[in-house]
Design a protein around this motif. Structure first.
Motif, mmCIF file in Angstrom:
data_model
loop_
_atom_site.group_PDB
_atom_site.id
_atom_site.type_symbol
_atom_site.label_atom_id
_atom_site.label_comp_id
_atom_site.label_asym_id
_atom_site.label_seq_id
_atom_site.Cartn_x
_atom_site.Cartn_y
_atom_site.Cartn_z
ATOM 1 N N GLU A 82 37.041 0.421 151.757
ATOM 2 C CA GLU A 82 36.134 0.079 152.853
ATOM 3 C C GLU A 82 34.840 -0.487 152.285
ATOM 4 O OE1 GLU A 82 35.494 2.960 155.908
ATOM 5 O OE2 GLU A 82 37.631 3.362 156.120
ATOM 6 N N LEU A 83 34.203 -1.326 153.082
ATOM 7 C CA LEU A 83 32.934 -1.920 152.677
ATOM 8 C C LEU A 83 31.799 -0.957 152.991
ATOM 9 C CD1 LEU A 83 33.702 -5.464 154.031
ATOM 10 C CD2 LEU A 83 33.490 -4.853 151.630
ATOM 11 N N ASP A 84 30.821 -0.929 152.133
ATOM 12 C CA ASP A 84 29.668 -0.040 152.298
ATOM 13 C C ASP A 84 28.830 -0.526 153.484
ATOM 14 O OD1 ASP A 84 27.339 1.419 152.127
ATOM 15 O OD2 ASP A 84 26.988 1.029 150.005
ATOM 16 N N PRO A 85 28.713 0.274 154.552
ATOM 17 C CA PRO A 85 27.960 -0.163 155.737
ATOM 18 C C PRO A 85 26.473 -0.370 155.457
ATOM 19 C CG PRO A 85 28.694 2.117 155.986
ATOM 20 C CD PRO A 85 29.290 1.603 154.718
ATOM 21 N N ALA A 86 25.977 0.165 154.347
ATOM 22 C CA ALA A 86 24.563 -0.023 154.005
ATOM 23 C C ALA A 86 24.291 -1.451 153.528
ATOM 24 C CB ALA A 86 24.138 0.975 152.929
ATOM 25 N N LEU A 87 25.327 -2.146 153.080
ATOM 26 C CA LEU A 87 25.162 -3.535 152.623
ATOM 27 C C LEU A 87 25.208 -4.471 153.820
ATOM 28 C CD1 LEU A 87 27.553 -3.490 149.530
ATOM 29 C CD2 LEU A 87 25.067 -3.216 149.540
ATOM 30 N N HIS B 9 28.691 -8.252 151.784
ATOM 31 C CA HIS B 9 30.123 -8.006 151.969
ATOM 32 C C HIS B 9 30.917 -9.266 151.634
ATOM 33 C CE1 HIS B 9 29.718 -4.427 155.034
ATOM 34 N NE2 HIS B 9 29.185 -4.156 153.859
ATOM 35 N N LEU B 10 30.428 -10.400 152.114
ATOM 36 C CA LEU B 10 31.116 -11.670 151.871
ATOM 37 C C LEU B 10 31.123 -12.019 150.388
ATOM 38 C CD1 LEU B 10 29.773 -13.665 154.933
ATOM 39 C CD2 LEU B 10 32.102 -12.801 154.599
ATOM 40 N N ARG B 11 30.017 -11.764 149.706
ATOM 41 C CA ARG B 11 29.968 -12.044 148.261
ATOM 42 C C ARG B 11 31.028 -11.226 147.543
ATOM 43 N NH1 ARG B 11 28.589 -10.081 143.751
ATOM 44 N NH2 ARG B 11 27.628 -8.184 144.573
ATOM 45 N N LEU B 12 31.149 -9.957 147.887
ATOM 46 C CA LEU B 12 32.146 -9.086 147.250
ATOM 47 C C LEU B 12 33.566 -9.568 147.538
ATOM 48 C CD1 LEU B 12 30.496 -5.629 148.048
ATOM 49 C CD2 LEU B 12 30.670 -6.720 145.787
ATOM 50 N N LEU B 13 33.852 -9.872 148.799
ATOM 51 C CA LEU B 13 35.201 -10.303 149.176
ATOM 52 C C LEU B 13 35.571 -11.644 148.552
ATOM 53 C CD1 LEU B 13 35.355 -9.282 152.939
ATOM 54 C CD2 LEU B 13 36.352 -8.101 150.985
ATOM 55 N N LEU B 14 34.635 -12.592 148.600
ATOM 56 C CA LEU B 14 34.928 -13.910 148.029
ATOM 57 C C LEU B 14 35.072 -13.837 146.510
ATOM 58 C CD1 LEU B 14 32.639 -16.034 150.333
ATOM 59 C CD2 LEU B 14 35.144 -16.129 150.241
ATOM 60 N N GLY B 15 34.400 -12.865 145.886
ATOM 61 C CA GLY B 15 34.575 -12.641 144.453
ATOM 62 C C GLY B 15 35.988 -12.187 144.117
ATOM 63 N N GLU B 16 36.662 -11.559 145.086
ATOM 64 C CA GLU B 16 38.046 -11.116 144.899
ATOM 65 C C GLU B 16 39.055 -12.220 145.216
ATOM 66 O OE1 GLU B 16 38.540 -7.755 147.485
ATOM 67 O OE2 GLU B 16 36.934 -6.604 146.532
ATOM 68 N N MET B 17 38.575 -13.339 145.746
ATOM 69 C CA MET B 17 39.465 -14.443 146.149
ATOM 70 C C MET B 17 39.059 -15.706 145.398
ATOM 71 S SD MET B 17 39.302 -13.917 150.243
ATOM 72 C CE MET B 17 39.573 -12.367 151.035
ATOM 73 N N PRO B 18 39.441 -15.844 144.138
ATOM 74 C CA PRO B 18 38.968 -16.993 143.345
ATOM 75 C C PRO B 18 39.381 -18.355 143.908
ATOM 76 C CG PRO B 18 40.635 -15.723 142.151
ATOM 77 C CD PRO B 18 40.321 -14.956 143.387
ATOM 78 N N ASP B 19 40.469 -18.392 144.668
ATOM 79 C CA ASP B 19 40.910 -19.667 145.248
ATOM 80 C C ASP B 19 40.281 -19.932 146.605
ATOM 81 O OD1 ASP B 19 42.517 -20.172 143.041
ATOM 82 O OD2 ASP B 19 44.228 -19.126 143.936
ATOM 83 N N GLY B 20 39.452 -19.006 147.080
ATOM 84 C CA GLY B 20 38.818 -19.154 148.375
ATOM 85 C C GLY B 20 39.766 -18.776 149.496
ATOM 86 N N CYS B 21 39.323 -18.990 150.721
ATOM 87 C CA CYS B 21 40.144 -18.654 151.888
ATOM 88 C C CYS B 21 39.584 -19.377 153.108
ATOM 89 C CB CYS B 21 40.154 -17.149 152.113
ATOM 90 S SG CYS B 21 38.543 -16.479 152.537
ATOM 91 N N GLY B 22 40.281 -19.226 154.199
ATOM 92 C CA GLY B 22 39.824 -19.790 155.461
ATOM 93 C C GLY B 22 39.016 -18.767 156.246
ATOM 94 N N GLU B 23 38.367 -19.233 157.281
ATOM 95 C CA GLU B 23 37.520 -18.359 158.109
ATOM 96 C C GLU B 23 38.320 -17.227 158.732
ATOM 97 O OE1 GLU B 23 34.626 -18.608 162.055
ATOM 98 O OE2 GLU B 23 35.761 -20.378 161.449
ATOM 99 N N GLN C 126 39.828 -5.414 158.340
ATOM 100 C CA GLN C 126 40.665 -4.428 157.647
ATOM 101 C C GLN C 126 39.829 -3.456 156.818
ATOM 102 O OE1 GLN C 126 43.262 -6.896 155.346
ATOM 103 N NE2 GLN C 126 44.488 -7.519 157.101
ATOM 104 N N ARG C 127 38.735 -3.950 156.307
ATOM 105 C CA ARG C 127 37.876 -3.109 155.470
ATOM 106 C C ARG C 127 36.772 -2.439 156.287
ATOM 107 N NH1 ARG C 127 37.510 -5.362 149.514
ATOM 108 N NH2 ARG C 127 39.666 -5.991 149.229
ATOM 109 N N HIS C 128 36.887 -2.508 157.583
ATOM 110 C CA HIS C 128 36.001 -1.810 158.519
ATOM 111 C C HIS C 128 34.539 -2.239 158.406
ATOM 112 C CE1 HIS C 128 39.449 0.611 159.528
ATOM 113 N NE2 HIS C 128 39.637 0.840 158.243
ATOM 114 N N CYS C 129 34.333 -3.536 158.301
ATOM 115 C CA CYS C 129 32.970 -4.076 158.287
ATOM 116 C C CYS C 129 32.349 -3.852 159.666
ATOM 117 C CB CYS C 129 32.994 -5.565 157.950
ATOM 118 S SG CYS C 129 31.386 -6.347 158.075
ATOM 119 N N THR C 130 31.195 -3.242 159.693
ATOM 120 C CA THR C 130 30.536 -2.925 160.967
ATOM 121 C C THR C 130 29.610 -4.050 161.446
ATOM 122 O OG1 THR C 130 28.769 -1.798 159.766
ATOM 123 C CG2 THR C 130 30.624 -0.440 160.538
ATOM 124 N N HIS C 131 29.529 -5.131 160.693
ATOM 125 C CA HIS C 131 28.593 -6.209 161.036
ATOM 126 C C HIS C 131 29.199 -7.284 161.931
ATOM 127 C CE1 HIS C 131 25.711 -4.498 158.311
ATOM 128 N NE2 HIS C 131 26.574 -4.564 157.313
#
Length: 197
Positions: A4-9, A14-28, A37-42
């Motif tokens: 899960e993503l830290d709700p304090a961030l 959150h996007l920086r962390l997720l995109l760092g895990e996806m070196p090929d990028g992704c779609g919106e 899925q990671r329960h982002c509250t934002h």
């Protein structure tokens, strides 16, 4: 198991962390699904079939992406490529700020008043405008061909109306024309009015 993503961030982090895990990028859409899925509250966790929810989710995501891109550029740590179909975290490349092109989309998404003031009718108008532009190339081209007008020539609504009256006069059923042809001319006029009003 997904962590899960830290709700304090904030959402940008959150996007920086997720995109760092996806070196090929992704779609919106993929990015939104991973955030959920990671329960982002934002972002809203409501059905994206509701157009207002979809707009707000999209807006919040792109607001955070542009804030993240600005932050990464200032830190000289990375470059964030933001596209309609592809979002990717890339290595930082020094460039000339003087050569930067004004980004009106960035201005739009960083203006939170755009989000606060957008109601259902505004979202409907934005979507209608998007689909008109997306499909309009073929539709507009066909209408101009029917009117026998050069799409590269300077056109205005007065000229189009004049041509419309000529075609109606030529193809009206009372003057031996075809009802089907007249209907096609009327439809083409509707289409061209959207583009040249």
């Amino acid at each position: 198991m997904l962590t899960e993503l830290d709700p304090a961030l904030d959402l940008a982090e959150h996007l920086r962390l997720l995109l760092g895990e996806m070196p090929d990028g992704c779609g919106e859409y993929q990015l939104i699904q991973v955030l959920r899925q990671r329960h982002c509250t934002h972002i809203p966790h409501l059905p994206l079939t509701d157009r207002l929810v979809l707009f707000r989710t999209h807006f919040l995501l792109f607001n955070a992406l542009y804030r993240l891109r600005d932050r990464l550029w200032q830190e000289k740590s990375a470059h964030l490529a933001i596209g309609a179909l592809h979002i990717q975290l890339l290595p930082y490349r020094a460039g000339e700020e003087a050569l930067a092109v004004h980004d009106s989309l960035r201005d739009y998404y960083l203006d939170l008043d755009q989000l606060r003031q957008a109601g259902e009718s505004d979202v409907e108008a934005l979507l209608a405008s998007f689909w008109t532009r997306l499909h309009g190339g073929e539709e507009k081209r066909a209408a101009l061909e029917l009117f026998e007008l050069d799409r590269d020539a300077p056109l205005d609504l007065a000229l189009i109306r004049q041509r419309y009256r000529q075609l109606v006069s030529l193809h009206h059923p009372d003057r031996g024309g075809s009802t089907q042809r007249l209907q096609s001319i009327n439809l083409a006029m509707e289409i061209l009015t959207r583009y040249y009003r």
